[in-house]
Design an enzyme around this catalytic site. Structure first.
Site, PDB file in Angstrom:
ATOM      1  CE  LYS A 171      -9.154  -2.166  13.646  1.00  0.00           C
ATOM      2  NZ  LYS A 171      -7.973  -2.460  12.851  1.00  0.00           N
ATOM      3  CG  ASN A 227      -0.227  -0.056   2.511  1.00  0.00           C
ATOM      4  OD1 ASN A 227       0.495   0.863   2.855  1.00  0.00           O
ATOM      5  ND2 ASN A 227      -0.373  -1.156   3.244  1.00  0.00           N
ATOM      6  CG  ASP A 240      -7.356  -4.886   6.151  1.00  0.00           C
ATOM      7  OD1 ASP A 240      -6.884  -4.800   7.294  1.00  0.00           O
ATOM      8  OD2 ASP A 240      -7.985  -3.957   5.598  1.00  0.00           O
TER       9      ASP A 240
HETATM   10  N1  CTP Z   1      -4.136  -2.793  12.133  1.00  0.00           N
HETATM   11  C1  CTP Z   1      -3.403  -3.845  12.660  1.00  0.00           C
HETATM   12  N2  CTP Z   1      -3.421  -5.059  12.057  1.00  0.00           N
HETATM   13  C2  CTP Z   1      -4.160  -5.278  10.959  1.00  0.00           C
HETATM   14  C3  CTP Z   1      -4.905  -4.203  10.388  1.00  0.00           C
HETATM   15  C4  CTP Z   1      -4.870  -2.981  11.001  1.00  0.00           C
HETATM   16  O1  CTP Z   1      -2.720  -3.661  13.678  1.00  0.00           O
HETATM   17  N3  CTP Z   1      -4.149  -6.471  10.399  1.00  0.00           N
HETATM   18  C5  CTP Z   1      -4.157  -1.517  12.822  1.00  0.00           C
HETATM   19  C6  CTP Z   1      -3.469  -0.395  12.067  1.00  0.00           C
HETATM   20  O2  CTP Z   1      -2.109  -0.282  12.443  1.00  0.00           O
HETATM   21  C7  CTP Z   1      -4.268   0.813  12.539  1.00  0.00           C
HETATM   22  C8  CTP Z   1      -5.635   0.276  12.754  1.00  0.00           C
HETATM   23  O3  CTP Z   1      -5.480  -1.124  12.912  1.00  0.00           O
HETATM   24  O4  CTP Z   1      -3.827   1.286  13.790  1.00  0.00           O
HETATM   25  C9  CTP Z   1      -6.654   0.559  11.691  1.00  0.00           C
HETATM   26  O5  CTP Z   1      -6.294   0.040  10.465  1.00  0.00           O
HETATM   27  P1  CTP Z   1      -7.216   0.279   9.161  1.00  0.00           P
HETATM   28  O6  CTP Z   1      -6.577  -0.424   8.048  1.00  0.00           O
HETATM   29  O7  CTP Z   1      -7.524   1.695   8.994  1.00  0.00           O
HETATM   30  O8  CTP Z   1      -8.543  -0.404   9.598  1.00  0.00           O
HETATM   31  P2  CTP Z   1      -9.067  -1.821   9.278  1.00  0.00           P
HETATM   32  O9  CTP Z   1      -9.011  -2.625  10.517  1.00  0.00           O
HETATM   33  O10 CTP Z   1      -8.386  -2.372   8.093  1.00  0.00           O
HETATM   34  O11 CTP Z   1     -10.586  -1.541   8.954  1.00  0.00           O
HETATM   35  P3  CTP Z   1     -11.263  -1.238   7.527  1.00  0.00           P
HETATM   36  O12 CTP Z   1     -10.627  -2.194   6.568  1.00  0.00           O
HETATM   37  O13 CTP Z   1     -12.674  -1.466   7.817  1.00  0.00           O
HETATM   38  O14 CTP Z   1     -10.940   0.189   7.218  1.00  0.00           O
END
Ligand code: CTP
Length: 397
Positions: A341, A208, A276
């Site tokens: 979370k 990303n 993700d």
């Molecule tokens: N994060 C994490 N581990 C993952 C995904 C996210 O620790 N596998 C943490 C990121 O470091 C950040 C927060 O979660 O602090 C939010 O990540 P974000 O990508 O914005 O959210 P998502 O959980 O992916 O939700 P969505 O896809 O619905 O936006």
């Protein structure tokens, strides 16, 4: 206050050198002693006499001045200070510092020292934006140099943009932070940063646009407040901060393991843009084009590292902070994300392409806790980092 602090102030050659005179006054008003050093070029802008009169101190100018060497050798001069401030710092001195060159008194002092160094760059906007200067800036930051400014504004050369030296009082404020209380001394803070790379095969991966700039700035600000920082970073564009315990990782699974190994911590901040999903069917051989059509990738969900740490029943850090990168309904989505979370705070930012935030140098964030949502004005990622680090310090002390 700067009572009894010894500052070696190096003025290099730029029109902003006149502000260096005011800086001397401001530092002395606060109790600091200022030992001035002038480069040859600086003498074109301010005179040694005015500098020494304001500093109340002899001015050092020449590497090969035998009188100076007899009084105080340049090695000793460079180490007899608590802080070295270079203001203004030209593109030239930044280049010399980044390369470790020592061909005059100023550059030799900077190379010979183990004293902390702070620079206040001042130059034409094109010189500031030039890839060479930006490269040097990155190197200097990685070497542990504190950089103050530059500001945006009208320049003496008639152009407008970044390159104007910070005002003397802004520099003094940074000097005061440097000598100020370190409320996070003895606290361990874990920071995740950067993107993750999820392999498709040995040569391809899914990634990303995260540069790692915000997480790096935050780690630096936490270090400035005295924290011991473990910095778990994916493959970022910016170098990790000097002074942190750096744990480089590539994938989300590696990041999860590195986070687990770094605990316990007094606070954990998850600034990484973790993928993700990973490719469940990642191949250990390079995928080849075949007549049978394109490969179908199947995905597996990555563990949510933030949610896992926030929901630990034993050994949960007392403060767990997440980031939420959103493109729409930023506050509503981030508020729901925090509750889902179960982290204490979430720092929400709008990463729609037109904001220029992802990969850019500025950020506009809303700090969301269980109680409220506080929107901060758009500011540099460094300033967001400083404010957030201060909030973390307030929460932990
Ligand atoms: N994060 C994490 N581990 C993952 C995904 C996210 O620790 N596998 C943490 C990121 O470091 C950040 C927060 O979660 O602090 C939010 O990540 P974000 O990508 O914005 O959210 P998502 O959980 O992916 O939700 P969505 O896809 O619905 O936006």
């Amino acid at each position: 206050m700067l009572q009894d602090k010894r500052i070696l102030l190096i003025l290099t050659g730029g029109i902003a050198a006149y502000k260096g005179l005011d800086l001397i006054r401001r530092l002395r008003e606060r109790g600091a002693t200022v030992t001035p050093v002038l480069t040859r070029a600086a003498e074109q802008f301010v005179t040694p006499l005015s500098v020494s009169a304001l500093a109340g101190h002899k001015v050092y100018r020449d590497l090969f001045d035998l009188t100076d060497e007899a009084e105080m050798g340049h090695i000793q001069l460079s180490r007899s200070a608590d802080l070295i401030v270079v203001a203004p710092a030209t593109a030239d001195i930044m280049a010399k510092m980044a390369q470790g060159r020592a061909d005059d008194l100023a550059s030799t002092l900077l190379l010979a020292t183990d004293t902390p160094v702070m620079i206040a760059p001042a130059m034409n906007v094109r010189m500031w934006d030039h890839p060479a200067t930006q490269r040097n800036l990155t190197q200097l930051r990685a070497d542990g140099v504190t950089v103050v400014g530059p500001n945006d504004g009208d320049m003496a050369c008639g152009e407008y943009g970044p390159g104007r030296m910070s005002e003397p009082l802004e520099i003094v404020a940074e000097v005061e932070v440097h000598f100020g209380p370190r409320p996070l001394t003895g606290k361990h803070v874990l920071v995740t940063s950067g993107p993750t790379h999820e392999p498709i095969d040995p040569v391809r991966y899914i990634a990303n646009r995260s540069s790692g700039a915000q997480g790096t700035a935050l780690a630096r600000a936490l270090l400035d407040l005295g924290a011991q920082v473990t910095f778990v970073t994916g493959p970022a564009d910016v170098p990790p901060p000097a002074g942190a315990q750096v744990v480089p990782v590539e994938t989300a699974l590696q990041m999860r393991d590195a986070v687990g190994a770094a605990l316990p911590a007094d606070a954990a901040v998850f600034a990484a843009a973790v993928a993700d999903w990973r490719v469940a069917s990642a191949s250990d051989r390079k995928l080849k084009k075949t007549r049978d059509g394109m490969p179908a990738l199947t995905f597996a969900e990555n563990p949510d590292i933030l949610a896992h740490v926030a929901q630990m029943t034993e050994g949960r850090p007392p403060l767990v902070v997440g980031f939420a990168a959103e493109t729409n309904d930023v506050i509503a989505n981030a508020t729901a994300k925090r509750a889902r979370k179960q982290c204490d705070w979430i720092v929400a930012n709008d990463v729609s392409p037109d904001t220029g935030i992802m990969g850019g140098s500025e950020n506009a964030v809303t700090l969301i806790s269980e109680q409220d949502a506080e929107s901060w004005p758009r500011m540099s990622k460094d300033d967001v980092a400083r404010q957030l680090a201060q909030r973390i310090a307030d929460a932990l002390t």
